[in-house]
Design a protein around this motif. Structure first.
Motif, PDB file in Angstrom:
ATOM      1  N   ALA A 161       0.863  -1.189   0.000  1.00  0.00           N
ATOM      2  CA  ALA A 161       0.000   0.000   0.000  1.00  0.00           C
ATOM      3  C   ALA A 161       0.890   1.225   0.000  1.00  0.00           C
ATOM      4  CB  ALA A 161      -0.913   0.002   1.219  1.00  0.00           C
ATOM      5  N   THR A 162       0.494   2.228  -0.780  1.00  0.00           N
ATOM      6  CA  THR A 162       1.252   3.463  -0.863  1.00  0.00           C
ATOM      7  C   THR A 162       0.293   4.643  -0.967  1.00  0.00           C
ATOM      8  OG1 THR A 162       2.876   4.719  -2.172  1.00  0.00           O
ATOM      9  CG2 THR A 162       1.484   3.163  -3.366  1.00  0.00           C
ATOM     10  N   PRO A 163       0.603   5.770  -0.333  1.00  0.00           N
ATOM     11  CA  PRO A 163      -0.294   6.920  -0.363  1.00  0.00           C
ATOM     12  C   PRO A 163      -0.173   7.764  -1.617  1.00  0.00           C
ATOM     13  CG  PRO A 163       1.609   7.432   0.975  1.00  0.00           C
ATOM     14  CD  PRO A 163       1.758   5.994   0.555  1.00  0.00           C
ATOM     15  N   THR A 164       0.795   7.458  -2.470  1.00  0.00           N
ATOM     16  CA  THR A 164       1.055   8.312  -3.619  1.00  0.00           C
ATOM     17  C   THR A 164       1.549   7.497  -4.803  1.00  0.00           C
ATOM     18  OG1 THR A 164       2.360  10.227  -4.380  1.00  0.00           O
ATOM     19  CG2 THR A 164       3.432   8.702  -2.862  1.00  0.00           C
ATOM     20  N   GLU A 165       1.412   8.043  -6.005  1.00  0.00           N
ATOM     21  CA  GLU A 165       1.990   7.380  -7.164  1.00  0.00           C
ATOM     22  C   GLU A 165       3.510   7.338  -7.018  1.00  0.00           C
ATOM     23  OE1 GLU A 165       0.733   9.377 -10.675  1.00  0.00           O
ATOM     24  OE2 GLU A 165      -1.283   8.524 -10.622  1.00  0.00           O
ATOM     25  N   GLY A 166       4.065   6.249  -7.498  1.00  0.00           N
ATOM     26  CA  GLY A 166       5.507   6.128  -7.370  1.00  0.00           C
ATOM     27  C   GLY A 166       6.015   4.832  -7.939  1.00  0.00           C
ATOM     28  N   ARG A 178      20.377  -2.013  -8.324  1.00  0.00           N
ATOM     29  CA  ARG A 178      18.974  -2.114  -8.698  1.00  0.00           C
ATOM     30  C   ARG A 178      18.780  -3.238  -9.700  1.00  0.00           C
ATOM     31  NH1 ARG A 178      16.078   2.578 -11.987  1.00  0.00           N
ATOM     32  NH2 ARG A 178      16.979   3.865 -10.337  1.00  0.00           N
ATOM     33  N   VAL A 179      17.796  -4.117  -9.410  1.00  0.00           N
ATOM     34  CA  VAL A 179      17.549  -5.259 -10.283  1.00  0.00           C
ATOM     35  C   VAL A 179      16.110  -5.307 -10.777  1.00  0.00           C
ATOM     36  CG1 VAL A 179      19.378  -6.661  -9.250  1.00  0.00           C
ATOM     37  CG2 VAL A 179      17.064  -6.765  -8.303  1.00  0.00           C
ATOM     38  N   GLY A 180      15.295  -4.329 -10.409  1.00  0.00           N
ATOM     39  CA  GLY A 180      13.912  -4.322 -10.877  1.00  0.00           C
ATOM     40  C   GLY A 180      13.180  -3.075 -10.415  1.00  0.00           C
ATOM     41  N   THR A 181      12.242  -2.589 -11.247  1.00  0.00           N
ATOM     42  CA  THR A 181      11.453  -1.403 -10.916  1.00  0.00           C
ATOM     43  C   THR A 181      10.049  -1.581 -11.478  1.00  0.00           C
ATOM     44  OG1 THR A 181      13.436  -0.011 -11.099  1.00  0.00           O
ATOM     45  CG2 THR A 181      11.303   1.115 -11.084  1.00  0.00           C
ATOM     46  N   GLU A 182       9.042  -1.226 -10.684  1.00  0.00           N
ATOM     47  CA  GLU A 182       7.658  -1.315 -11.130  1.00  0.00           C
ATOM     48  C   GLU A 182       6.906  -0.060 -10.715  1.00  0.00           C
ATOM     49  OE1 GLU A 182       4.447  -3.041 -13.112  1.00  0.00           O
ATOM     50  OE2 GLU A 182       6.534  -3.727 -12.988  1.00  0.00           O
ATOM     51  N   ALA A 183       6.169   0.534 -11.666  1.00  0.00           N
ATOM     52  CA  ALA A 183       5.345   1.703 -11.363  1.00  0.00           C
ATOM     53  C   ALA A 183       4.155   1.293 -10.501  1.00  0.00           C
ATOM     54  CB  ALA A 183       4.850   2.348 -12.657  1.00  0.00           C
ATOM     55  N   ILE A 184       3.824   2.131  -9.522  1.00  0.00           N
ATOM     56  CA  ILE A 184       2.768   1.808  -8.573  1.00  0.00           C
ATOM     57  C   ILE A 184       1.787   2.981  -8.481  1.00  0.00           C
ATOM     58  CG2 ILE A 184       2.223   1.161  -6.191  1.00  0.00           C
ATOM     59  CD1 ILE A 184       3.880  -0.921  -7.562  1.00  0.00           C
ATOM     60  N   GLU A 185       0.508   2.689  -8.627  1.00  0.00           N
ATOM     61  CA  GLU A 185      -0.521   3.694  -8.386  1.00  0.00           C
ATOM     62  C   GLU A 185      -0.763   3.821  -6.883  1.00  0.00           C
ATOM     63  OE1 GLU A 185      -1.991   5.574 -10.507  1.00  0.00           O
ATOM     64  OE2 GLU A 185      -1.811   4.637 -12.494  1.00  0.00           O
ATOM     65  N   ALA A 186      -1.257   4.971  -6.458  1.00  0.00           N
ATOM     66  CA  ALA A 186      -1.618   5.149  -5.058  1.00  0.00           C
ATOM     67  C   ALA A 186      -2.726   4.173  -4.685  1.00  0.00           C
ATOM     68  CB  ALA A 186      -2.076   6.586  -4.819  1.00  0.00           C
ATOM     69  N   THR A 250       2.606 -11.629 -17.135  1.00  0.00           N
ATOM     70  CA  THR A 250       1.375 -10.848 -17.170  1.00  0.00           C
ATOM     71  C   THR A 250       1.443  -9.732 -16.146  1.00  0.00           C
ATOM     72  OG1 THR A 250       0.137 -12.811 -17.793  1.00  0.00           O
ATOM     73  CG2 THR A 250      -1.130 -10.948 -16.916  1.00  0.00           C
ATOM     74  N   ALA A 251       1.175  -8.516 -16.562  1.00  0.00           N
ATOM     75  CA  ALA A 251       1.242  -7.364 -15.662  1.00  0.00           C
ATOM     76  C   ALA A 251       0.124  -7.435 -14.638  1.00  0.00           C
ATOM     77  CB  ALA A 251       1.120  -6.061 -16.452  1.00  0.00           C
ATOM     78  N   THR A 252       0.412  -6.941 -13.440  1.00  0.00           N
ATOM     79  CA  THR A 252      -0.609  -6.889 -12.408  1.00  0.00           C
ATOM     80  C   THR A 252      -1.717  -5.949 -12.853  1.00  0.00           C
ATOM     81  OG1 THR A 252       1.108  -7.231 -10.765  1.00  0.00           O
ATOM     82  CG2 THR A 252      -1.002  -6.353  -9.975  1.00  0.00           C
ATOM     83  N   PRO A 253      -3.011  -6.343 -12.790  1.00  0.00           N
ATOM     84  CA  PRO A 253      -4.115  -5.529 -13.293  1.00  0.00           C
ATOM     85  C   PRO A 253      -4.142  -4.116 -12.729  1.00  0.00           C
ATOM     86  CG  PRO A 253      -4.872  -7.722 -12.767  1.00  0.00           C
ATOM     87  CD  PRO A 253      -3.460  -7.638 -12.294  1.00  0.00           C
ATOM     88  N   ASN A 254      -3.759  -3.945 -11.448  1.00  0.00           N
ATOM     89  CA  ASN A 254      -3.830  -2.625 -10.847  1.00  0.00           C
ATOM     90  C   ASN A 254      -2.762  -1.667 -11.352  1.00  0.00           C
ATOM     91  OD1 ASN A 254      -5.957  -3.398  -9.287  1.00  0.00           O
ATOM     92  ND2 ASN A 254      -4.741  -3.900  -7.481  1.00  0.00           N
TER      93      ASN A 254
END
Length: 302
Positions: A161-166, A178-186, A250-254
């Motif tokens: 869980a995150t309060p902000t996009e990041g 760094r071995v991986g990065t994924e964009a996360i919606e709030a 497969t990308a996570t739906p969220n």
């Protein structure tokens, strides 16, 4: 001689079959987090008998004043266990370390701090020490007590869980690479998949840390609880595949937003992600194997 060979065969079978308790031992795992209401998200809990999970203030590195408790049933692996800090303690909360301690029930089904002892392993309580701050929910939950195996070269983050996009940034625990990065919606997300760079097989420890998005859409500052970054540590074994296989995951739906490419200059060192101190007890699988080996030795001498 035939008896020895037969016994050795039994030993091999016992060592390879996960007995009911061999896969589980008393343990509690959690990570540094930010809570909006004093409710803490505990990655996972397992007890071999009915008991309790208690929250304590830190007292010079040891569990001090008890400020929360929840019941834990026996022989049930429980992810995302919630335990709430007492209202009076939470009312004036400052970022601080707390201890999560497992206790056994003395049999009356009622929590009694003087009668229900802390469960110990090798002379120390089965406990986890984490940093907790007050604010909008930020947490990364992982089954840190268990090895995660992957053939696709991906990391599965069971809950965050995150309060902000990041971004969720994954780094090698030892080198910081760094071995991986994924964009996360709030918001809250389940089973976030992160593609891992490289194709090397083998076991490694990885830190997954939450970062805010900066003004350009790249990786900004890490989300912190006090001075500690919010995240979790995973133990991962790559069985094959790698980056090429991970690209087909497969990308996570969220997580359908397509962010701008993260900038390499934004990966500052923000202090280590606080990994939990995991207390556990050995399962019966190891003990069974050792016992069988002793039996073999005895028959060999005979």
């Amino acid at each position: 001689m035939r008896r020895v060979v037969a016994t050795l065969a039994v030993v091999l079978v016992l060592a390879s079959v996960p007995l009911p308790v061999a896969a589980h031992a008393n343990h509690v795992t959690a990570g540094t987090q930010v809570s909006p209401d004093g409710t803490l998200v505990v990655d996972s809990v397992y007890l071999t008998s009915d008991g309790y999970l208690t929250v304590h203030r830190d007292d010079d590195g040891e569990p001090g004043e008890r400020i929360g408790v929840t019941e834990v049933p026996a022989r049930s692996f429980q992810p995302n266990v919630h335990v709430t800090v007492d209202e009076t303690a939470w009312a004036e909360w400052e970022p601080q370390s707390v201890h999560l301690v497992l206790r056994s029930d003395d049999g009356d089904g009622t929590f009694e701090p003087d009668e229900d002892p802390a469960i110990e392993s090798f002379g120390s309580p089965v406990a986890a020490s984490i940093t907790v701050a007050a604010g909008e929910r930020a947490v990364v939950a992982a089954d840190q007590h268990y090895l995660q195996q992957t053939r696709r070269g991906t990391l599965d983050v069971r809950h965050l869980a995150t309060p902000t996009e990041g971004y969720l940034v994954v780094t090698d625990h030892e080198t910081g690479e760094r071995v991986g990065t994924e964009a996360i919606e709030a918001g809250s997300h389940e089973h976030v998949t992160v593609a891992l760079d490289g194709s090397d097989r083998g076991e490694t420890r990885l830190d997954a840390t939450l970062y805010r998005e900066d003004e350009t859409g790249g990786i900004g500052e890490p989300i912190r609880a006090g001075n500690a970054s919010v995240g979790a540590t995973f133990t991962v074994e790559r069985l094959g595949g790698g980056r090429q296989a991970a690209a087909t995951a497969t990308a996570t739906p969220n997580l359908v937003r397509t962010p701008s490419e993260p900038t390499e200059t934004a990966t500052e060192t923000a202090g280590p992600t606080t990994a939990t101190t995991v207390g556990s007890q050995p399962g019966f699988g190891l003990l069974t194997t050792v016992g069988a080996l002793v039996l073999v030795a005895g028959r060999w001498r005979a």
